[in-house]
Design a protein around this motif. Structure first.
Motif, PDB file in Angstrom:
ATOM      1  N   GLY A  44       0.791  -1.228   0.000  1.00  0.00           N
ATOM      2  CA  GLY A  44       0.000   0.000   0.000  1.00  0.00           C
ATOM      3  C   GLY A  44       0.820   1.273   0.000  1.00  0.00           C
ATOM      4  O   GLY A  44       0.344   2.324   0.454  1.00  0.00           O
ATOM      5  N   GLY A  45       2.046   1.212  -0.526  1.00  0.00           N
ATOM      6  CA  GLY A  45       2.839   2.431  -0.692  1.00  0.00           C
ATOM      7  C   GLY A  45       2.425   3.158  -1.954  1.00  0.00           C
ATOM      8  O   GLY A  45       1.441   2.797  -2.613  1.00  0.00           O
ATOM      9  N   PRO A  46       3.164   4.214  -2.335  1.00  0.00           N
ATOM     10  CA  PRO A  46       2.815   4.955  -3.555  1.00  0.00           C
ATOM     11  C   PRO A  46       2.739   4.071  -4.789  1.00  0.00           C
ATOM     12  O   PRO A  46       1.829   4.239  -5.619  1.00  0.00           O
ATOM     13  CB  PRO A  46       3.954   5.981  -3.672  1.00  0.00           C
ATOM     14  CG  PRO A  46       4.414   6.195  -2.266  1.00  0.00           C
ATOM     15  CD  PRO A  46       4.278   4.857  -1.602  1.00  0.00           C
ATOM     16  N   THR A  47       3.662   3.104  -4.932  1.00  0.00           N
ATOM     17  CA  THR A  47       3.636   2.234  -6.106  1.00  0.00           C
ATOM     18  C   THR A  47       2.352   1.408  -6.138  1.00  0.00           C
ATOM     19  O   THR A  47       1.683   1.320  -7.175  1.00  0.00           O
ATOM     20  CB  THR A  47       4.854   1.288  -6.101  1.00  0.00           C
ATOM     21  OG1 THR A  47       6.053   2.060  -6.130  1.00  0.00           O
ATOM     22  CG2 THR A  47       4.825   0.365  -7.309  1.00  0.00           C
ATOM     23  N   GLY A  48       1.988   0.795  -5.008  1.00  0.00           N
ATOM     24  CA  GLY A  48       0.790  -0.031  -4.966  1.00  0.00           C
ATOM     25  C   GLY A  48      -0.481   0.765  -5.176  1.00  0.00           C
ATOM     26  O   GLY A  48      -1.401   0.324  -5.887  1.00  0.00           O
ATOM     27  N   ILE A  91      -2.698   2.649   4.281  1.00  0.00           N
ATOM     28  CA  ILE A  91      -1.919   2.804   3.066  1.00  0.00           C
ATOM     29  C   ILE A  91      -1.183   4.134   3.120  1.00  0.00           C
ATOM     30  O   ILE A  91      -1.512   5.017   3.912  1.00  0.00           O
ATOM     31  CB  ILE A  91      -2.816   2.739   1.804  1.00  0.00           C
ATOM     32  CG1 ILE A  91      -3.863   3.861   1.817  1.00  0.00           C
ATOM     33  CG2 ILE A  91      -3.486   1.388   1.686  1.00  0.00           C
ATOM     34  CD1 ILE A  91      -4.671   3.968   0.533  1.00  0.00           C
ATOM     35  N   LEU A  92      -0.168   4.290   2.284  1.00  0.00           N
ATOM     36  CA  LEU A  92       0.629   5.531   2.224  1.00  0.00           C
ATOM     37  C   LEU A  92       1.061   5.958   3.623  1.00  0.00           C
ATOM     38  O   LEU A  92       0.873   7.106   4.032  1.00  0.00           O
ATOM     39  CB  LEU A  92      -0.157   6.651   1.543  1.00  0.00           C
ATOM     40  CG  LEU A  92      -0.593   6.399   0.093  1.00  0.00           C
ATOM     41  CD1 LEU A  92      -1.378   7.585  -0.432  1.00  0.00           C
ATOM     42  CD2 LEU A  92       0.609   6.123  -0.810  1.00  0.00           C
ATOM     43  N   SER A  93       1.666   5.029   4.363  1.00  0.00           N
ATOM     44  CA  SER A  93       2.015   5.291   5.756  1.00  0.00           C
ATOM     45  C   SER A  93       3.024   6.417   5.918  1.00  0.00           C
ATOM     46  O   SER A  93       3.116   7.018   6.997  1.00  0.00           O
ATOM     47  CB  SER A  93       2.555   4.018   6.402  1.00  0.00           C
ATOM     48  OG  SER A  93       3.695   3.533   5.691  1.00  0.00           O
ATOM     49  N   ALA A  94       3.802   6.721   4.872  1.00  0.00           N
ATOM     50  CA  ALA A  94       4.802   7.784   4.973  1.00  0.00           C
ATOM     51  C   ALA A  94       4.188   9.174   4.801  1.00  0.00           C
ATOM     52  O   ALA A  94       4.857  10.178   5.045  1.00  0.00           O
ATOM     53  CB  ALA A  94       5.900   7.577   3.928  1.00  0.00           C
ATOM     54  N   LEU A 135      -3.942  12.474   4.393  1.00  0.00           N
ATOM     55  CA  LEU A 135      -3.824  12.051   2.998  1.00  0.00           C
ATOM     56  C   LEU A 135      -4.082  10.557   2.799  1.00  0.00           C
ATOM     57  O   LEU A 135      -4.735  10.179   1.817  1.00  0.00           O
ATOM     58  CB  LEU A 135      -2.444  12.443   2.455  1.00  0.00           C
ATOM     59  CG  LEU A 135      -2.158  13.949   2.429  1.00  0.00           C
ATOM     60  CD1 LEU A 135      -0.795  14.222   1.783  1.00  0.00           C
ATOM     61  CD2 LEU A 135      -3.248  14.707   1.677  1.00  0.00           C
ATOM     62  N   PRO A 136      -3.594   9.645   3.672  1.00  0.00           N
ATOM     63  CA  PRO A 136      -3.929   8.228   3.486  1.00  0.00           C
ATOM     64  C   PRO A 136      -5.427   7.958   3.496  1.00  0.00           C
ATOM     65  O   PRO A 136      -5.922   7.131   2.725  1.00  0.00           O
ATOM     66  CB  PRO A 136      -3.225   7.542   4.659  1.00  0.00           C
ATOM     67  CG  PRO A 136      -2.072   8.436   4.980  1.00  0.00           C
ATOM     68  CD  PRO A 136      -2.592   9.818   4.754  1.00  0.00           C
ATOM     69  N   GLY A 137      -6.163   8.642   4.373  1.00  0.00           N
ATOM     70  CA  GLY A 137      -7.610   8.452   4.423  1.00  0.00           C
ATOM     71  C   GLY A 137      -8.276   8.881   3.133  1.00  0.00           C
ATOM     72  O   GLY A 137      -9.186   8.204   2.628  1.00  0.00           O
ATOM     73  N   TYR A 138      -7.823  10.020   2.589  1.00  0.00           N
ATOM     74  CA  TYR A 138      -8.379  10.474   1.307  1.00  0.00           C
ATOM     75  C   TYR A 138      -8.058   9.486   0.204  1.00  0.00           C
ATOM     76  O   TYR A 138      -8.920   9.172  -0.633  1.00  0.00           O
ATOM     77  CB  TYR A 138      -7.809  11.844   0.951  1.00  0.00           C
ATOM     78  CG  TYR A 138      -8.177  12.283  -0.451  1.00  0.00           C
ATOM     79  CD1 TYR A 138      -9.401  12.881  -0.712  1.00  0.00           C
ATOM     80  CD2 TYR A 138      -7.301  12.068  -1.520  1.00  0.00           C
ATOM     81  CE1 TYR A 138      -9.749  13.257  -2.002  1.00  0.00           C
ATOM     82  CE2 TYR A 138      -7.644  12.433  -2.804  1.00  0.00           C
ATOM     83  CZ  TYR A 138      -8.868  13.038  -3.040  1.00  0.00           C
ATOM     84  OH  TYR A 138      -9.213  13.400  -4.321  1.00  0.00           O
ATOM     85  N   ALA A 139      -6.823   8.971   0.186  1.00  0.00           N
ATOM     86  CA  ALA A 139      -6.423   8.021  -0.850  1.00  0.00           C
ATOM     87  C   ALA A 139      -7.258   6.748  -0.780  1.00  0.00           C
ATOM     88  O   ALA A 139      -7.689   6.213  -1.811  1.00  0.00           O
ATOM     89  CB  ALA A 139      -4.936   7.689  -0.706  1.00  0.00           C
ATOM     90  N   SER A 178       6.661  14.121  -1.613  1.00  0.00           N
ATOM     91  CA  SER A 178       6.210  12.846  -2.155  1.00  0.00           C
ATOM     92  C   SER A 178       4.841  13.029  -2.787  1.00  0.00           C
ATOM     93  O   SER A 178       4.024  13.832  -2.308  1.00  0.00           O
ATOM     94  CB  SER A 178       6.132  11.785  -1.048  1.00  0.00           C
ATOM     95  OG  SER A 178       7.388  11.616  -0.430  1.00  0.00           O
ATOM     96  N   MET A 179       4.590  12.268  -3.838  1.00  0.00           N
ATOM     97  CA  MET A 179       3.312  12.352  -4.541  1.00  0.00           C
ATOM     98  C   MET A 179       2.850  10.949  -4.906  1.00  0.00           C
ATOM     99  O   MET A 179       3.659  10.041  -5.092  1.00  0.00           O
ATOM    100  CB  MET A 179       3.437  13.200  -5.813  1.00  0.00           C
ATOM    101  CG  MET A 179       4.117  14.530  -5.615  1.00  0.00           C
ATOM    102  SD  MET A 179       4.296  15.477  -7.149  1.00  0.00           S
ATOM    103  CE  MET A 179       2.675  16.229  -7.248  1.00  0.00           C
ATOM    104  N   ALA A 180       1.535  10.782  -5.011  1.00  0.00           N
ATOM    105  CA  ALA A 180       0.955   9.522  -5.471  1.00  0.00           C
ATOM    106  C   ALA A 180      -0.329   9.848  -6.207  1.00  0.00           C
ATOM    107  O   ALA A 180      -1.184  10.570  -5.682  1.00  0.00           O
ATOM    108  CB  ALA A 180       0.681   8.580  -4.304  1.00  0.00           C
ATOM    109  N   VAL A 181      -0.456   9.333  -7.416  1.00  0.00           N
ATOM    110  CA  VAL A 181      -1.650   9.565  -8.218  1.00  0.00           C
ATOM    111  C   VAL A 181      -2.613   8.404  -8.025  1.00  0.00           C
ATOM    112  O   VAL A 181      -2.197   7.250  -7.896  1.00  0.00           O
ATOM    113  CB  VAL A 181      -1.289   9.750  -9.716  1.00  0.00           C
ATOM    114  CG1 VAL A 181      -0.715   8.467 -10.301  1.00  0.00           C
ATOM    115  CG2 VAL A 181      -2.489  10.204 -10.517  1.00  0.00           C
ATOM    116  N   ILE A 182      -3.902   8.702  -7.986  1.00  0.00           N
ATOM    117  CA  ILE A 182      -4.917   7.687  -7.716  1.00  0.00           C
ATOM    118  C   ILE A 182      -5.930   7.713  -8.861  1.00  0.00           C
ATOM    119  O   ILE A 182      -6.971   8.364  -8.779  1.00  0.00           O
ATOM    120  CB  ILE A 182      -5.626   7.941  -6.371  1.00  0.00           C
ATOM    121  CG1 ILE A 182      -4.608   8.238  -5.274  1.00  0.00           C
ATOM    122  CG2 ILE A 182      -6.506   6.762  -5.983  1.00  0.00           C
ATOM    123  CD1 ILE A 182      -5.194   8.911  -4.065  1.00  0.00           C
TER     124      ILE A 182
END
Length: 298
Positions: free
Chosen positions: A28-32, A70-73, A78-82, A213-217
């Motif tokens: 559940g990191g940015p890649t996952g 997820i997105l623990s870092a 932000l993890p809740g929104y993701a 850090s960024m992660a697209v969903i």
């Protein structure tokens, strides 16, 4: 994915179809998170409408994370929104669920068995076995623990950078295995070696400044953490797009990618479908013709 859809289209076995249309992402990191969102968007929109016998409601995309979030870092909001954004895309998020085993037919997650033809590992990798070669101290993933100048303890002329190294940052945590870290370390070690060859003094310890850090969903959703500035939603997605666009080499590349992205965004489509291997008997070869390209010359 294309192969799984093709096989599900032809199958008449309900259990086989269910397995073929189940996609599991582990980690559940940015890649996952990015992978799960991309699969959901691709499978439920661009691909599902290309097949006559596949019901998009039968698709299952599952994101498995051993930790509590997820997105623990990323910061807490932000993890809740993701997670909520992934749920809206149709992704099942399983938290606190360590993977016990993976086989050809699926995986075991705690006490739950999931039959899936496609399992994607995004929970990190084990480092190259350089620590074992050198008999040096290693981190949990096998990476070499290095000193502040990126050298191996007891071997001042051996340096380790990138994924093979475990470098403790100023916050006491290992630096992430990302390309920007490896690039900065490479430049630092290159200059350090050059200075030693020139007989100059030693350089200051390596320091990495994390710019964020960024992660697209999936489509139009992302999260971004720039320290004091945190973004989410469409604004974060625009920021992610601009950052990746500016990292391309030249204007022509940026323009091409921008046009392709815009077309995909407005049409919800993809321009190319490619199957990488045959799943059926090859068609008979055509009759000999002098105008045909000889076999093996394409």
């Amino acid at each position: 994915m294309l192969d799984a859809f093709e096989r599900a289209e032809r199958s008449v076995d309900p259990s086989e179809i269910a397995s073929l249309l189940t996609f599991v992402v582990v980690g559940g990191g940015p890649t996952g998170v990015e992978m799960a969102g991309a699969i959901a968007e691709l499978a439920k929109t661009a691909l599902a409408r290309d097949f006559r016998n596949i019901d998009s409601n039968a698709l299952r995309i599952i994101l498995v994370e051993a930790g509590p979030t997820i997105l623990s870092a990323f910061p807490d909001d932000l993890p809740g929104y993701a997670a909520a954004a992934l749920t809206r895309l149709g992704v099942e998020v399983m938290l606190g669920a360590p993977v016990c085993s993976i086989d050809a037919d699926g995986l075991q997650v705690g006490d739950i068995r999931i039959d899936a033809a496609t399992v994607i590992w995004a929970a990190g990798t084990r480092a190259n076995e350089a620590a074992a070669w050198l008999g040096a101290d290693a981190a949990r993933n096998g990476a070499l623990r290095v000193l502040p100048d990126c050298s191996v303890e007891g071997r001042p002329h051996v340096f380790a950078i990138g994924d093979v190294a475990s470098f403790t940052g100023s916050d006491g945590k290992p630096l992430p295995g990302l390309a920007p870290v490896a690039k900065r370390q490479g430049r630092y070690v290159g200059e350090l070696i050059w200075n030693k060859m020139q007989g100059r003094g030693t350089s200051a310890p390596f320091y990495y400044r994390n710019w964020g850090s960024m992660a697209v969903i999936g489509r139009s959703h992302a999260v971004a953490d720039f320290g004091t500035i945190r973004l989410r939603g469409f604004i974060a997605w625009l920021s992610w797009s601009m950052v990746h666009l500016m990292l391309l080499v030249d204007f022509r590349s940026r323009l091409t990618v921008y046009v392709n992205w815009a077309w995909s965004w407005f049409t919800r489509g993809r321009g190319v479908r490619l199957l990488t291997r045959a799943t059926h008997s090859p068609a008979p070869k055509p009759a000999s013709d002098s105008n045909l390209i000889p076999e093996g010359r394409i």
